[in-house]
Write a protein that holds these residues in place. Structure first.
Motif, short mmCIF file in Angstrom:
data_model
loop_
_atom_site.label_atom_id
_atom_site.label_comp_id
_atom_site.label_asym_id
_atom_site.label_seq_id
_atom_site.Cartn_x
_atom_site.Cartn_y
_atom_site.Cartn_z
N GLY A 94 5.52 36.78 -85.05
CA GLY A 94 4.80 36.01 -86.06
C GLY A 94 5.68 35.12 -86.90
O GLY A 94 5.26 34.05 -87.35
N LYS A 95 6.94 35.55 -87.13
CA LYS A 95 7.84 34.73 -87.94
C LYS A 95 8.31 33.48 -87.21
O LYS A 95 8.90 32.59 -87.82
N ASP A 96 8.09 33.45 -85.91
CA ASP A 96 8.51 32.28 -85.13
C ASP A 96 7.38 31.29 -84.90
O ASP A 96 7.57 30.26 -84.28
N ILE A 97 6.20 31.61 -85.38
CA ILE A 97 5.06 30.70 -85.19
C ILE A 97 5.14 29.58 -86.21
O ILE A 97 5.21 29.80 -87.41
N LYS A 98 5.11 28.36 -85.71
CA LYS A 98 5.18 27.19 -86.58
C LYS A 98 3.83 26.48 -86.68
O LYS A 98 3.46 25.99 -87.72
N THR A 99 3.13 26.41 -85.57
CA THR A 99 1.85 25.68 -85.52
C THR A 99 0.79 26.59 -84.92
O THR A 99 0.97 27.14 -83.83
N VAL A 100 -0.30 26.74 -85.62
CA VAL A 100 -1.39 27.57 -85.13
C VAL A 100 -2.33 26.70 -84.31
O VAL A 100 -2.86 25.69 -84.80
N LYS A 101 -2.51 27.06 -83.04
CA LYS A 101 -3.40 26.28 -82.18
C LYS A 101 -3.74 27.09 -80.94
O LYS A 101 -3.08 28.08 -80.62
N ASP A 102 -4.80 26.67 -80.24
CA ASP A 102 -5.13 27.28 -78.96
C ASP A 102 -4.00 27.03 -77.98
O ASP A 102 -3.31 26.00 -78.04
#
Length: 877
Positions: free
Chosen positions: A712-720
């Motif tokens: 989760g700490k590496d997620i930059k952009t939330v998208k499908d």
């Protein structure tokens, strides 16, 4: 025997490739068509009697020109422009080809052209013999495993010099041609030149050894006849007559025109050649990559007609606008005597050799001599009878001069002696001299083997882009071995520069200095480098721009309850911005990094402490202080930053990237739901900023599972996200040109992923280390990502974007766009022993190239990417 910067394909090939030579010379090695692929014609048409070869009723004598430039030589009328053109071409070859090698350019054809016109001097002859001896010795007598025109071409060259091809360095070069199946494998040109080679001195065809079909002259003739295209003519492939192959077929059949079937086929071929002429009298080959009118096609026709009936050159059917084929050829000759491939195309070595061969064939025919390939008139070049005492004593002194002082530099001289001895007459000590020479050559070969072994150890000993103090012992061991090698031989090490460079890096690292070499590596390779200090690391980022220079790497760290100070030993400007990570006991929060100068503290950037470490980017040496902001407003900002989802610096960049979790408990890992190959953005949104993992599973194909894990700490952009991984690629053809045996796959998701992800896939590879590469479709090249390890058919890596990827042990770095011109321009007859490969540093299991011959080379293009890129290309070759 030289090992450094040798084994280079013929220098002249670069010139030939740059001008897109068509098929016009023996050795169409690019084509490996089986005999079954040839399209035999019906060969039913018959020419009118008045046009049959040798029956033309022109009043001119054979070879006489009806133009005013004809002059008498020994009572024979000679076309003076062609005669002068021949002399100019021969003079050019004598200057340009002083060291003929075993190749179709700068090799056998040049030798034949000079020898058949009496212009092959002893120096060039001996140099060629040295090269063929060395080639046969290094390859165990194998010129090529599939392209048997190599044996035919070398046979013709040796025969033209009076050297018996059945006994060269202990090998019978006619023996491979005894296998009819292998001769025909290349297509009709293989058959054609095998027949020409056997007939060049009426050689007896050797008895077949092993499996296959025995070659006979009758079978060679019949194969050529059966390959005739309906209506006349021949082609390497397809059913459209090609002037080059048609002319070559006529050259082979010329001695057999007393056979009615052969005569009829030859007559049809002559008529077809007349029909294929353009309005200016020239030819366009349909067997090459280009469709331009060229010199080589016309040259082959001149050779053919000169062998059959030289008067045809002056016959009405081959005259256009009052000009002959010789006139057409001379249009391609440039002022220095060489020929161009296409009009105004510049000097071309292949065209020059073919032009000289054609003019020599014409001149021999018009002066009543044997045809170009009928070499039964050549005197034996190997001395018979007893040798003179003077020559024996002179040879003895040359041999004794090498006693006890042999190095790899002597290899060429030893082969020269071997050639000289083979050409000498009989004498009692000849066998003893041969034995002594053999011992010397074996000693040099032992030295070469030592060099090759050390090269292999250097190749496997360290990673040139990531040299650290951990490599010290290995590099010291390699240096010890290096200095044991005689100084004269060290330059033959292919990786000498890499070893000495590594030693320089290690010596600087021992002094806590990051050397300019490391900055240069990072600058040109675009790969990160990390220096490990005591409680800190310094990372040079591949994305940054550096001006390479030595930099002191020492950092003094002083930590107090609520602050941390560090001071770099390097003062002033760094070669560029570096990332420094320092271990700290400070509690996790956001802090201000200050730079102290002249007793004053300057705010530099906001940084955060996470997982016991603080990371910052600096580009100036000196003293830095990490502490809480001084004012309440700054404290509020610090607290706000501490609570934010992404802790950023004042520059707006992430200060500390979240770490991937390697081992996860069930409570820390969420299994993603995959629907229609898609994971919805909601799944990423739920873990963003948290130390939780999202696990995605699937199959590349049956029994080939994959796993994708994102923290989760590496997620930059939330998208499908499409989560499919499939074997293969729409760019598979390109990738296979870049790598030897790649495992290729692609992600169905295009562009950026929601964040960096760890991927584990199943690969069809043996255990070991491999290169993980991404295909750059725009530049059509392979971009290096990282090294990966395959264990039990599994491998892991980190990626952040979709695309086409592959793993392999050897990968070319050169863009296919750069090679496109080379590929399409290659002569269909050019057969390099091995492509001049430029490889990315990998696991280094491959065998180093073996050096064959000294040759000049034209390097195409500058060494893009700077000195280290050239170094990297060398290292991973």
């Amino acid at each position: 025997m030289k090992r450094k910067n040798l084994k280079i394909t013929v220098s002249a090939i670069a010139v030939m490739l740059a001008i897109q030579s068509p098929m016009s010379v023996l050795g169409a090695e690019t084509y490996e068509f089986l005999q079954e692929e040839m399209l035999p014609g019906t060969a039913e048409s018959v020419l009118d009697e008045e046009f049959l070869a040798g029956t033309a009723d022109e009043t001119e004598r054979a070879g006489e020109m009806v133009v005013s430039d004809a002059q008498k030589q020994d009572g024979i009328t000679i076309y003076q422009p062609a005669f002068e053109g021949l002399n100019k071409a021969e003079n050019y070859l004598q200057t340009a080809v002083t060291n003929p090698i075993v190749d179709s350019i700068g090799g056998e054809w040049a030798v034949i052209a000079m020898a058949r016109n009496g212009n092959l001097n002893n120096s060039a002859k001996n140099n060629y013999l040295q090269n063929i001896y060395q080639k046969l010795r290094e390859t165990g007598g194998v010129l090529h495993t599939t392209k048997y025109t190599e044996y035919s071409r070398v046979t013709l060259a040796l025969t033209s010099m009076g050297i018996n091809p059945t006994s060269v360095e202990g090998y019978n070069l006619l023996q491979p041609l005894a296998n009819m199946k292998k001769v025909n494998r290349q297509g009709i040109n293989g058959t054609i030149f095998a027949l020409i080679a056997f007939d060049s001195n009426q050689y007896e065809i050797p008895k077949l050894e092993g499996l296959g079909t025995q070659t006979t002259r009758e079978d060679l003739i019949q194969t050529i006849l059966l390959s005739e295209i309906s209506g006349g003519g021949w082609a390497l492939m397809g059913n459209q007559p090609d002037p080059d192959i048609t002319a070559m077929a006529l050259q082979a059949l010329a001695p057999y025109t007393q056979q009615q079937e052969v005569k009829e086929a030859v007559d049809r071929g002559i008529e077809m050649l007349a029909q294929l002429q353009d309005e200016e009298g020239g030819y366009i080959s349909n067997a090459g990559y280009d469709s331009a009118k060229n010199l080589e096609s016309t040259a082959q026709v001149v050779i053919a007609l000169s062998a059959i009936d030289v008067s045809l050159l002056n016959s009405e059917k081959f005259m256009k606008n009052g000009k002959t084929l010789l006139d057409e050829m001379l249009r391609f000759q440039v002022s220095d005597g060489s020929f161009c491939h296409v009009i105004d195309g510049g000097s071309n070595q292949m065209a020059t050799e073919q032009g000289a061969l054609a003019l020599a064939a014409w001149y021999r025919a018009v002066t009543g001599r044997n045809s170009l390939y009928d070499m039964t008139d050549v005197e034996n070049g190997q001395t018979g009878g007893e040798e003179t005492p003077e020559r024996i004593e002179a040879f003895r002194k040359k041999l004794e001069a090498f006693s006890g002082n042999l190095t790899l530099d002597n290899a060429h001289e030893l082969y020269a002696l071997k050639v000289e001895l083979s050409l000498m007459g009989n004498f009692s000590e000849k066998k003893a001299f041969e034995t002594k020479l053999e011992q010397m050559l074996k000693e040099v070969e032992t030295q070469a083997a030592e060099i090759e072994a050390l090269d292999k150890e250097i190749w496997e000993g360290f990673e040139p882009l990531n040299i650290t103090l951990k490599d010290k012992k290995e590099i010291e061991r390699l240096l010890t071995a290096y200095y044991k090698i005689p100084e004269a031989n060290r330059k033959h090490l292919q990786y000498e520069e890499e070893l000495l460079r590594a030693d320089s890096i290690i010596k600087k690292l021992e002094q806590e200095v990051i050397g300019a070499e490391i900055f240069e590596n990072v600058k040109n390779s675009k790969k990160d480098y990390t220096y490990q200090g005591n409680g800190y690391t310094i990372c040079l980022k591949g994305k940054n721009v550096y001006e390479p220079a030595d930099m002191k790497a020492g950092i003094e760290i002083r930590e107090q309850k609520n602050s941390l100070e560090f001071e770099t030993k390097e003062t002033g400007a760094f070669p560029g911005e570096v990332e420094i990570a320092i271990d700290t006991a400070l509690k996790e929060s956001v802090y201000m990094l200050y730079y102290e100068k002249d007793g004053k503290q300057q705010e530099k950037q906001w940084v955060s402490v996470n997982n016991g470490q603080v990371v910052c980017d600096i580009e100036i040496g000196g003293k830095y202080i990490l502490k809480k902001p001084k004012t309440e407003s700054e404290t509020a900002l610090s607290q706000a930053g501490s609570n934010s989802e992404n802790k950023t610096t004042a520059k707006g960049k992430t200060a500390n990237t979240a770490k991937q979790t390697n081992t996860s408990s069930a409570s820390n890992t969420i299994q993603a739901t995959v629907k229609d190959g898609m994971v919805e953005k909601k799944a990423f949104e739920e873990i963003k900023g948290k130390d939780k993992n999202l696990k995605i599973e699937g199959e590349m194909k049956k029994d080939s599972p994959y796993t994708i894990t994102v923290n989760g700490k590496d997620i930059k952009t939330v998208k499908d996200m499409k989560v499919g991984i499939k074997e293969g690629s729409q760019y598979e053809e390109d990738i296979k040109q870049l790598a030897e045996n790649p495992f290729i796959f692609h992600f169905e998701q295009e562009g950026e992923f929601p964040g960096e992800m760890q991927v584990e896939i199943t690969v069809d590879k043996e255990d070991g280390e491999y290169l993980f590469m991404k295909y750059n479709q725009q530049e059509r090249k392979a971009d290096y990502i990282q090294k990966v390890t395959v264990k039990d058919k599994k491998t892991k890596f980190i990626v952040s974007e979709g695309g086409d990827y592959f793993i392999d042990k050897r990968v070319k770095t050169k863009s296919l766009n750069e090679k496109k011109e080379e590929i399409k321009e290659k002569s269909l007859f050019k057969t390099p022993e091995k492509e001049d490969e430029v490889m990315v540093a990998g696991t280094k299991k491959e065998t180093n190239p073996v050096v064959i011959a000294v040759a000049s080379v034209i390097i195409l293009g500058a060494a893009a990417g700077g000195v280290w890129y050239y170094y990297l290309r060398k290292k991973t070759r």
